[in-house]
Design a protein around this motif. Structure first.
Motif, PDB file in Angstrom:
ATOM      1  N   GLN A  56       6.463 -52.106  25.577  1.00  0.00           N
ATOM      2  CA  GLN A  56       5.199 -51.400  24.918  1.00  0.00           C
ATOM      3  C   GLN A  56       4.966 -50.060  25.439  1.00  0.00           C
ATOM      4  O   GLN A  56       3.947 -49.420  25.181  1.00  0.00           O
ATOM      5  N   SER A  57       5.707 -49.636  26.501  1.00  0.00           N
ATOM      6  CA  SER A  57       5.453 -48.262  27.191  1.00  0.00           C
ATOM      7  C   SER A  57       5.977 -47.038  25.799  1.00  0.00           C
ATOM      8  O   SER A  57       6.800 -47.587  25.286  1.00  0.00           O
ATOM      9  N   ASP A  58       5.373 -46.041  26.294  1.00  0.00           N
ATOM     10  CA  ASP A  58       5.846 -45.139  25.224  1.00  0.00           C
ATOM     11  C   ASP A  58       7.506 -44.800  25.436  1.00  0.00           C
ATOM     12  O   ASP A  58       8.139 -45.178  26.532  1.00  0.00           O
ATOM     13  N   HIS A  59       8.063 -44.484  24.236  1.00  0.00           N
ATOM     14  CA  HIS A  59       9.616 -44.250  24.226  1.00  0.00           C
ATOM     15  C   HIS A  59       9.945 -42.867  24.134  1.00  0.00           C
ATOM     16  O   HIS A  59       9.374 -42.039  23.593  1.00  0.00           O
ATOM     17  N   HIS A  60      10.912 -42.414  25.058  1.00  0.00           N
ATOM     18  CA  HIS A  60      10.992 -40.870  25.074  1.00  0.00           C
ATOM     19  C   HIS A  60      12.736 -40.841  24.869  1.00  0.00           C
ATOM     20  O   HIS A  60      13.538 -41.673  25.302  1.00  0.00           O
ATOM     21  N   PRO A  61      13.186 -39.691  24.564  1.00  0.00           N
ATOM     22  CA  PRO A  61      14.609 -39.416  24.598  1.00  0.00           C
ATOM     23  C   PRO A  61      15.207 -39.267  25.810  1.00  0.00           C
ATOM     24  O   PRO A  61      16.377 -39.538  26.200  1.00  0.00           O
ATOM     25  N   THR A  62      14.543 -38.848  26.701  1.00  0.00           N
ATOM     26  CA  THR A  62      15.026 -38.692  27.997  1.00  0.00           C
ATOM     27  C   THR A  62      14.789 -39.783  29.140  1.00  0.00           C
ATOM     28  O   THR A  62      13.559 -40.339  28.944  1.00  0.00           O
ATOM     29  N   HIS A  63      15.940 -40.503  29.612  1.00  0.00           N
ATOM     30  CA  HIS A  63      15.664 -41.631  30.532  1.00  0.00           C
ATOM     31  C   HIS A  63      16.663 -41.458  31.553  1.00  0.00           C
ATOM     32  O   HIS A  63      17.762 -41.605  31.641  1.00  0.00           O
ATOM     33  N   ASN A  64      16.013 -41.188  32.598  1.00  0.00           N
ATOM     34  CA  ASN A  64      16.856 -41.017  34.053  1.00  0.00           C
ATOM     35  C   ASN A  64      15.751 -41.345  35.109  1.00  0.00           C
ATOM     36  O   ASN A  64      14.685 -41.440  34.846  1.00  0.00           O
ATOM     37  N   TYR A  65      16.340 -41.412  36.469  1.00  0.00           N
ATOM     38  CA  TYR A  65      15.584 -41.718  37.516  1.00  0.00           C
ATOM     39  C   TYR A  65      14.614 -40.819  37.714  1.00  0.00           C
ATOM     40  O   TYR A  65      13.565 -40.864  38.152  1.00  0.00           O
ATOM     41  N   GLU A  66      14.957 -39.468  37.519  1.00  0.00           N
ATOM     42  CA  GLU A  66      13.999 -38.584  37.856  1.00  0.00           C
ATOM     43  C   GLU A  66      12.741 -38.440  37.123  1.00  0.00           C
ATOM     44  O   GLU A  66      11.625 -38.427  37.517  1.00  0.00           O
ATOM     45  N   VAL A  67      12.794 -38.682  35.785  1.00  0.00           N
ATOM     46  CA  VAL A  67      11.833 -38.805  34.849  1.00  0.00           C
ATOM     47  C   VAL A  67      10.917 -40.077  34.943  1.00  0.00           C
ATOM     48  O   VAL A  67       9.903 -40.084  35.107  1.00  0.00           O
ATOM     49  N   MET A  68      11.669 -41.037  35.318  1.00  0.00           N
ATOM     50  CA  MET A  68      10.788 -42.374  35.750  1.00  0.00           C
ATOM     51  C   MET A  68      10.119 -42.492  36.998  1.00  0.00           C
ATOM     52  O   MET A  68       8.911 -42.984  37.082  1.00  0.00           O
ATOM     53  N   SER A  69      10.602 -41.978  37.982  1.00  0.00           N
ATOM     54  CA  SER A  69       9.908 -41.739  39.167  1.00  0.00           C
ATOM     55  C   SER A  69       8.658 -40.854  39.019  1.00  0.00           C
ATOM     56  O   SER A  69       7.581 -40.968  39.565  1.00  0.00           O
ATOM     57  N   ASP A  70       8.688 -39.716  38.295  1.00  0.00           N
ATOM     58  CA  ASP A  70       7.571 -38.846  37.718  1.00  0.00           C
ATOM     59  C   ASP A  70       6.373 -39.768  37.146  1.00  0.00           C
ATOM     60  O   ASP A  70       5.215 -39.543  37.181  1.00  0.00           O
ATOM     61  N   ASP A  71       7.088 -40.528  36.287  1.00  0.00           N
ATOM     62  CA  ASP A  71       6.151 -41.391  35.487  1.00  0.00           C
ATOM     63  C   ASP A  71       5.432 -42.139  36.367  1.00  0.00           C
ATOM     64  O   ASP A  71       3.993 -42.349  36.434  1.00  0.00           O
ATOM     65  N   ILE A  72       5.749 -42.929  37.376  1.00  0.00           N
ATOM     66  CA  ILE A  72       5.008 -43.548  38.462  1.00  0.00           C
ATOM     67  C   ILE A  72       4.133 -42.787  39.290  1.00  0.00           C
ATOM     68  O   ILE A  72       3.068 -43.308  39.495  1.00  0.00           O
ATOM     69  N   ILE A  73       4.877 -41.720  39.571  1.00  0.00           N
ATOM     70  CA  ILE A  73       3.989 -40.954  40.366  1.00  0.00           C
ATOM     71  C   ILE A  73       2.546 -40.381  39.620  1.00  0.00           C
ATOM     72  O   ILE A  73       1.582 -40.750  40.256  1.00  0.00           O
ATOM     73  N   ARG A  74       2.772 -40.338  38.486  1.00  0.00           N
ATOM     74  CA  ARG A  74       1.530 -39.895  37.702  1.00  0.00           C
ATOM     75  C   ARG A  74       0.567 -41.238  37.319  1.00  0.00           C
ATOM     76  O   ARG A  74      -0.578 -41.239  37.220  1.00  0.00           O
ATOM     77  N   PHE A  75       1.384 -42.237  37.201  1.00  0.00           N
ATOM     78  CA  PHE A  75       0.421 -43.527  37.171  1.00  0.00           C
ATOM     79  C   PHE A  75       0.010 -43.980  38.292  1.00  0.00           C
ATOM     80  O   PHE A  75      -1.205 -44.100  38.172  1.00  0.00           O
ATOM     81  N   ALA A  76       0.405 -43.604  39.552  1.00  0.00           N
ATOM     82  CA  ALA A  76      -0.354 -44.116  40.617  1.00  0.00           C
ATOM     83  C   ALA A  76      -1.384 -43.080  41.166  1.00  0.00           C
ATOM     84  O   ALA A  76      -2.492 -43.500  41.667  1.00  0.00           O
ATOM     85  N   ASP A  77      -1.227 -41.749  40.724  1.00  0.00           N
ATOM     86  CA  ASP A  77      -2.412 -40.942  40.762  1.00  0.00           C
ATOM     87  C   ASP A  77      -3.640 -41.269  39.913  1.00  0.00           C
ATOM     88  O   ASP A  77      -4.728 -41.016  40.419  1.00  0.00           O
TER      89      ASP A  77
END
Length: 77
Positions: A56-77
């Motif tokens: 159910q999370s948003d789907h994006h064309p970019t899918h790599n460790y860099e953007v996924m780690s950024d996602d988690i940092i934003r979530f934690a903030d």
């Protein structure tokens, strides 16, 4: 947007929350039993998070460790 569930068993002031990342098979709900363990639920809130492009999370064309780690940092903030 990352789909997530907050398992909030501890009504007292909790320690730092725990974030459980889901990204392979099943869904975030599969981790609920981990957060229900007495040694966890009595001490901290637990967030069950599905990574981008999963369930159910948003789907994006970019899918790599860099953007996924950024996602988690934003979530934690």
């Amino acid at each position: 947007r990352l789909s997530h569930i907050l398992v909030q068993e501890n009504k007292a002031t909790p320690n730092k929350p725990m974030i459980v990342l889901h990204g392979l098979l099943g869904s975030k709900v599969n981790w609920r039993s981990l957060c229900a363990m007495e040694q966890i639920k009595s001490k901290r809130d637990c967030y069950l998070v599905e990574m981008r492009n999963h369930a159910q999370s948003d789907h994006h064309p970019t899918h790599n460790y860099e953007v996924m780690s950024d996602d988690i940092i934003r979530f934690a903030d």
